[in-house]
Enzyme design. Structure first.
Site, short mmCIF file in Angstrom:
data_model
loop_
_atom_site.label_atom_id
_atom_site.label_comp_id
_atom_site.label_asym_id
_atom_site.label_seq_id
_atom_site.Cartn_x
_atom_site.Cartn_y
_atom_site.Cartn_z
N THR A 1 -4.82 2.37 7.02
CA THR A 1 -3.87 2.59 6.09
C THR A 1 -4.10 3.88 5.31
O THR A 1 -5.13 4.59 5.31
CB THR A 1 -3.60 1.42 5.10
OG1 THR A 1 -4.86 1.24 4.30
CG2 THR A 1 -3.36 0.15 5.79
N SER B 1 -4.18 -10.74 3.18
CA SER B 1 -5.46 -10.09 3.81
C SER B 1 -6.52 -10.93 4.09
O SER B 1 -6.61 -12.13 3.42
CB SER B 1 -5.98 -9.10 2.62
OG SER B 1 -7.07 -8.34 2.91
N TYR C 1 -7.53 -8.30 -6.21
CA TYR C 1 -6.84 -8.35 -4.99
C TYR C 1 -7.18 -9.48 -4.16
O TYR C 1 -5.98 -9.99 -3.50
CB TYR C 1 -7.83 -6.99 -3.97
CG TYR C 1 -7.09 -6.70 -2.97
CD1 TYR C 1 -5.86 -6.15 -2.66
CD2 TYR C 1 -7.58 -7.01 -1.55
CE1 TYR C 1 -5.16 -5.84 -1.54
CE2 TYR C 1 -7.26 -6.84 -0.32
CZ TYR C 1 -5.99 -6.13 -0.42
OH TYR C 1 -5.18 -6.02 0.82
N SER D 1 5.17 4.14 4.10
CA SER D 1 3.85 4.37 4.94
C SER D 1 3.06 3.23 5.23
O SER D 1 3.50 2.16 4.74
CB SER D 1 3.07 5.08 3.46
OG SER D 1 2.84 4.20 2.45
N PHE E 1 -7.58 -1.83 8.30
CA PHE E 1 -6.52 -1.20 8.82
C PHE E 1 -6.21 0.29 8.29
O PHE E 1 -6.82 0.68 7.52
CB PHE E 1 -5.02 -1.84 8.99
CG PHE E 1 -4.82 -2.79 9.87
CD1 PHE E 1 -3.80 -2.73 10.81
CD2 PHE E 1 -5.31 -4.07 9.99
CE1 PHE E 1 -3.65 -3.74 12.00
CE2 PHE E 1 -5.23 -4.96 10.83
CZ PHE E 1 -4.45 -4.76 11.88
N LYS F 1 -3.98 -11.93 -3.03
CA LYS F 1 -3.62 -12.16 -1.66
C LYS F 1 -4.09 -13.66 -1.12
O LYS F 1 -3.14 -14.08 -0.33
CB LYS F 1 -4.49 -11.23 -0.56
CG LYS F 1 -4.17 -10.04 -0.73
CD LYS F 1 -2.79 -9.65 -0.43
CE LYS F 1 -2.44 -8.21 -0.28
NZ LYS F 1 -1.12 -7.62 0.03
N ASP G 1 10.94 -0.91 -7.52
CA ASP G 1 9.56 -1.31 -8.00
C ASP G 1 9.91 -2.83 -7.66
O ASP G 1 10.67 -3.64 -8.18
CB ASP G 1 9.75 -1.12 -9.52
CG ASP G 1 8.36 -1.82 -10.19
OD1 ASP G 1 7.60 -2.57 -9.48
OD2 ASP G 1 8.04 -1.58 -11.46
N VAL G 2 8.99 -3.40 -6.84
CA VAL G 2 9.26 -4.76 -6.36
C VAL G 2 8.91 -5.85 -7.60
O VAL G 2 9.30 -7.15 -7.44
CB VAL G 2 8.16 -5.34 -5.19
CG1 VAL G 2 8.79 -4.28 -3.98
CG2 VAL G 2 6.68 -4.83 -5.58
#
Length: 253
Positions: free
Chosen positions: A194, A146, A159, A15, A192, A163, A57-58
Site C-alpha cells: 500500500t 487486518s 489499529y 489509492s 500488502f 480492526k 470524510d467517512v
C-alpha cells in the site's frame, strides 16, 4: 451478484487497496463511485475508470449520506460497497518518558477505521434495503479488517482494536441484514504493498515480505481486489472474515 452494470461505492478508493478494487470493478463493468479525502488522486482515477469521485470524510454522517445520494443520482442505486478507508499510525500506549498515548490519538484511529466503516455501511444499507432484489439478493458489503485484528504488534493497540471491531461487526450485521438479502463479509489482509509501505526502501519491503511463508512477498493490491470480486460473485459467502495473508502470523514486533 453480477458486477456488470451494477453501481458500486469504494471508500478509500483513491489509492492502495481501494484504488485496485475500484479499477477491477470498473473493468468488470461496474459503475464506480470513489469516496476519499484525496481529491487529486480520486479525480484522476475516476477519470481513468469512467467513475465518479466524491470528497468524503467517512466519519461525517451528513457528508456520507449526501455522497451516497449523489452517487445514486449518477450511477443508480449502489448494490456493492467496499470499505477500504483507514489509517494505521503506530503508537505505543506509553511514550519513552512513561507518559500515556494521548486519548485523541487512539480515538482518531477508532473513529476512522471502525466508526467510519459503520457510518458508510449504515447509510448504504438505508438506501438499499427496500430496493427490488436482483435475483436472490439486494447487495453486498465488503469491509476491510487486518491480520492485526488477531495478532496485533507492539504499537498497534489502536489499529488492532479498530480492526478487531470491523471483524466483529460482520456476523451481527449479516444476521440483521439477512432479512434484506444484503450480505456482509470482511477481508483481513496481511502485509500488502500500500502507499504506506511503498515509502519504505526496497530492502525493507523485501524483508517484510519474507515474513509470509508463501508467497514470501508483500501482497499486491490487485490480489485484494480479486478477493472482493470472489466475495461479490459467490452468494454463499456471508458473515465471513477471510484472511488474505500468505499464511503470515505476526510476531510481537
Amino acid at each position: 451478484m453480477d458486477i456488470k452494470n451494477t453501481a458500486a461505492i469504494v471508500t478509500g478508493g483513491a489509492s492502495g487497496l481501494g484504488a485496485a478494487t475500484a479499477s477491477l470493478l470498473a473493468q468488470r463493468g461496474a459503475k464506480v463511485a470513489l469516496f476519499d479525502v484525496n481529491a487529486e488522486l480520486g479525480n484522476q482515477l475516476a477519470d481513468e475508470i469512467g467513475g465518479s469521485f466524491h470528497s468524503v470524510d467517512v466519519t461525517d454522517p451528513e457528508m456520507v449520506k449526501s455522497a451516497v445520494q449523489d452517487a445514486e443520482g449518477l450511477h443508480g442505486k449502489a448494490r456493492i460497497l467496499v470499505n477500504c478507508a483507514g489509517i494505521g499510525p503506530p503508537a505505543k500506549v506509553l511514550n519513552r518518558d512513561g507518559s500515556p498515548l494521548p486519548l485523541e490519538d487512539f480515538a482518531k484511529v477508532i473513529q476512522i477505521n471502525l466508526i467510519g466503516t459503520f457510518n458508510v455501511l449504515s447509510h448504504f444499507a438505508a438506501r438499499l434495503y427496500e430496493a427490488e432484489p436482483v435475483g436472490e439478493e439486494r447487495g453486498v458489503i465488503v469491509n476491510t479488517a487486518s491480520v492485526a485484528a488477531f495478532e496485533g504488534q507492539i504499537g498497534q493497540a489502536a489499529y488492532s482494536a479498530s480492526k478487531s471491531g470491523v471483524a466483529g461487526m460482520a456476523l451481527p450485521i449479516a444476521r440483521e441484514f439477512a432479512r434484506y438479502a444484503i450480505r456482509v463479509n470482511t477481508i483481513a489482509p496481511g502485509l500488502f504493498l500500500t502507499p504506506m509501505l511503498e515509502t519504505l526502501p526496497q530492502e525493507a519491503q523485501d524483508s517484510l515480505g519474507k515474513q509470509a511463508p508463501f508467497p514470501s512477498r508483500l501482497g499486491k493490491p490487485e490480489e485484494y481486489a480479486q478477493m472482493v470480486e470472489a466475495i461479490i460473485s459467490n452468494p454463499m459467502l456471508n458473515a465471513e472474515t477471510i484472511r488474505l495473508d500468505g499464511a503470515i502470523r505476526m510476531a510481537p514486533k
